[in-house]
Design a protein around this motif. Structure first.
Motif, short mmCIF file in Angstrom:
data_model
loop_
_atom_site.label_atom_id
_atom_site.label_comp_id
_atom_site.label_asym_id
_atom_site.label_seq_id
_atom_site.Cartn_x
_atom_site.Cartn_y
_atom_site.Cartn_z
N PHE A 1 0.84 -1.20 0.00
CA PHE A 1 0.00 0.00 0.00
C PHE A 1 0.87 1.24 0.00
O PHE A 1 1.91 1.29 0.67
N PHE A 2 0.43 2.21 -0.77
CA PHE A 2 1.15 3.49 -0.89
C PHE A 2 0.22 4.59 -0.39
O PHE A 2 -0.95 4.61 -0.78
N VAL A 3 0.74 5.47 0.44
CA VAL A 3 -0.10 6.55 0.95
C VAL A 3 0.60 7.90 0.86
O VAL A 3 1.83 7.99 0.91
N GLY A 4 -0.22 8.94 0.72
CA GLY A 4 0.32 10.30 0.68
C GLY A 4 -0.83 11.30 0.74
O GLY A 4 -1.99 10.94 0.54
N ARG A 5 -0.47 12.53 1.03
CA ARG A 5 -1.46 13.63 1.04
C ARG A 5 -1.07 14.68 0.01
O ARG A 5 0.09 14.81 -0.34
N GLU A 6 -2.02 15.47 -0.38
CA GLU A 6 -1.85 16.54 -1.35
C GLU A 6 -0.97 16.07 -2.51
O GLU A 6 -1.35 15.17 -3.23
N TYR A 7 0.22 16.67 -2.71
CA TYR A 7 1.03 16.23 -3.86
C TYR A 7 1.54 14.80 -3.68
O TYR A 7 1.97 14.16 -4.64
N GLY A 8 1.48 14.32 -2.44
CA GLY A 8 1.89 12.94 -2.19
C GLY A 8 0.83 11.93 -2.61
O GLY A 8 1.14 10.74 -2.79
N TYR A 9 -0.41 12.39 -2.77
CA TYR A 9 -1.49 11.46 -3.10
C TYR A 9 -1.36 10.91 -4.54
O TYR A 9 -1.35 9.69 -4.74
N PRO A 10 -1.23 11.79 -5.56
CA PRO A 10 -1.05 11.21 -6.90
C PRO A 10 0.21 10.35 -7.00
O PRO A 10 0.25 9.39 -7.77
N VAL A 11 1.21 10.68 -6.21
CA VAL A 11 2.44 9.88 -6.23
C VAL A 11 2.19 8.51 -5.59
O VAL A 11 2.72 7.49 -6.05
N ALA A 12 1.35 8.46 -4.56
CA ALA A 12 0.98 7.16 -3.98
C ALA A 12 0.23 6.33 -5.02
O ALA A 12 0.49 5.12 -5.18
N LEU A 13 -0.68 6.95 -5.74
CA LEU A 13 -1.43 6.23 -6.79
C LEU A 13 -0.48 5.73 -7.88
O LEU A 13 -0.58 4.59 -8.34
N GLU A 14 0.44 6.59 -8.27
CA GLU A 14 1.39 6.23 -9.32
C GLU A 14 2.35 5.13 -8.85
O GLU A 14 2.68 4.20 -9.59
N GLY A 15 2.79 5.21 -7.59
CA GLY A 15 3.70 4.19 -7.05
C GLY A 15 3.05 2.82 -7.10
O GLY A 15 3.67 1.82 -7.47
N ALA A 16 1.76 2.78 -6.75
CA ALA A 16 1.04 1.51 -6.75
C ALA A 16 0.83 1.00 -8.17
O ALA A 16 0.98 -0.20 -8.45
N LEU A 17 0.50 1.91 -9.08
CA LEU A 17 0.29 1.49 -10.48
C LEU A 17 1.58 0.88 -11.05
O LEU A 17 1.55 -0.18 -11.69
N LYS A 18 2.70 1.55 -10.78
CA LYS A 18 3.98 1.06 -11.33
C LYS A 18 4.25 -0.35 -10.83
O LYS A 18 4.63 -1.22 -11.58
N LEU A 19 4.04 -0.54 -9.53
CA LEU A 19 4.37 -1.85 -8.95
C LEU A 19 3.45 -2.93 -9.50
O LEU A 19 3.91 -4.01 -9.90
N LYS A 20 2.14 -2.67 -9.56
CA LYS A 20 1.24 -3.73 -10.02
C LYS A 20 1.49 -4.03 -11.49
O LYS A 20 1.45 -5.18 -11.92
N GLU A 21 1.78 -2.99 -12.26
CA GLU A 21 1.96 -3.15 -13.71
C GLU A 21 3.14 -4.07 -14.05
O GLU A 21 3.03 -4.91 -14.93
N ILE A 22 4.25 -3.91 -13.35
CA ILE A 22 5.43 -4.69 -13.76
C ILE A 22 5.73 -5.88 -12.86
O ILE A 22 6.44 -6.79 -13.27
#
Ligand code: M6R
Length: 362
Positions: free
Chosen positions: A225-246
């Motif tokens: 699980f990736f978590v973040g607030r404000e500018y950290g939130y899209p980065v949490a979403l992106e971190g999770a996408l990258k990991l699941k994708e590859i």
């Protein structure tokens, strides 16, 4: 071709400093506090707009989310990130006063082009933010803005995310100045942070051995699980996408505050939580959420600015000072984390199963 790297993805992660120099270099005048983007809006247009829409899919959508917060805070204009495939059902309210920006690395994503066409037909002015000269989006949008990242071969988008956010940041600064929402001093500060990104990202890349070790230790976890607030939130979403994708592992990104509204039920000692705890992501608040997952035995890995008060992380990584762009720098740790988990598992990193670089069907 891969310049000594095993995979294009790792090569492209390492190309981020030079990609950002290309995106920012000739466009920024830090002393003057200005960014020039070769886009000529009609006189008075930027003052007149009431909404900026960011239309995109996947990683580009997360870049759009980061940019939406930049537009809101630097240019004081309502900014709405819209998953392009949902555009038909949400649309907008006042197209004549809306700038609809399609964010697409390839410039060919069918869902994004579809949304762009709808926005244009409704009367909105349109812009394509893309990496690809001559792509469909450049032909169809009223204006095109190039992110200048250089070719990206790996299916997983890496350097283009950093270049999209940085280029859109320049646009947000330009719009903020034009609308009188951003002082010259504040613009200078953000431009300084932006021009410092290549160096900041290089420092993260230099930490690759340590993130590789952490990735190997955690590779067999049940989920991430990736978590973040404000500018950290899209980065949490992106971190999770990258990991699941590859890696094909279960990974999800959440706004830190969302955890106790349901996702906390999934947290166990076998589900590491990766947190963005840098400036621009309200680290002290997220640290409370991190304590909650640690109380359930989950390992907590944090990317910090080096200045947290209280709380102990199981593993901490630092980013250099980059203001509201620190979460973008933190993302490079997440890219490397995903890469090394996938590599340890022998995945087909540059061409993950079931995926294509450019999705040209809806
Ligand atoms: O070419 P685009 O930026 O429009 O592509 C959008 C998505 O398909 C893309 O970002 C996808 O999510 C990536 N493979 C993620 O790494």
């Amino acid at each position: 071709q891969k310049g000594g790297y095993d995979h294009y993805m790792r090569k492209e992660i390492h190309e981020q400093p030079s990609a950002l120099r290309q995106a920012l270099g000739s466009r920024v005048d830090v002393n003057a506090g200005t960014a020039s983007l070769d886009v000529d809006f009609p006189q008075g247009y930027l003052e007149s707009i009431q909404e900026i829409q960011l239309l995109a899919m996947g990683t580009s959508y997360y870049a759009g989310r980061y940019a939406a917060t930049l537009f809101e805070s630097l240019a004081d204009v309502r900014a709405t990130p819209i998953m392009a495939s949902e555009y038909s059902y949400t649309g907008g309210r006042d197209p004549w006063r809306t700038l609809s920006i399609a964010v697409t690395q390839s410039g060919e994503t069918a869902d994004t082009l579809g949304a762009l066409r709808e926005a244009s037909a409704a009367g909105a002015r349109t812009m394509g933010v893309t990496n690809t000269l001559g792509s469909s989006v450049t032909r169809e949008a009223d204006d095109a803005l190039f992110i200048r990242a250089g070719p990206e071969i790996g299916v997983a988008a890496t350097k283009t995310f950093a270049s999209q956010v940085s280029t859109l940041a320049l646009l947000a600064i330009a719009v903020g100045r034009e609308r009188g929402a951003l002082s010259a001093a504040a613009a200078r500060e953000h431009l300084e942070d932006l021009t410092g990104l290549p160096g900041a990202i290089q420092q993260v890349l230099d930490e690759e051995d340590r993130i590789r070790e952490t990735a190997h230790e955690l590779a067999d976890s049940d989920a991430f699980f990736f978590v973040g607030r404000e500018y950290g939130y899209p980065v949490a979403l992106e971190g999770a996408l990258k990991l699941k994708e590859i890696s094909y592992d279960h990974a999800e990104g959440f706004a830190s505050g969302e955890l106790k509204h349901g996702p906390l039920a999934l947290v166990t000692p076998e589900t590491p939580v990766l947190a963005v705890l840098t400036d621009g992501a309200h680290p002290q608040e997220t640290l409370n959420n991190v304590a909650e997952v640690q109380a359930r035995g989950a390992p907590a890995i944090g990317v910090t600015s080096g200045t947290l008060e209280g709380g102990t992380l199981d593993e901490a990584f630092e980013v250099p000072d980059a203001g509201i762009f620190e979460p973008l720098v933190a993302n490079v740790y997440f890219q490397l984390f995903a890469y090394h988990i996938a590599n340890a598992k022998g995945r087909s990193i540059d061409k993950p199963r079931n995926l294509a670089k450019s999705v040209t069907v809806e």
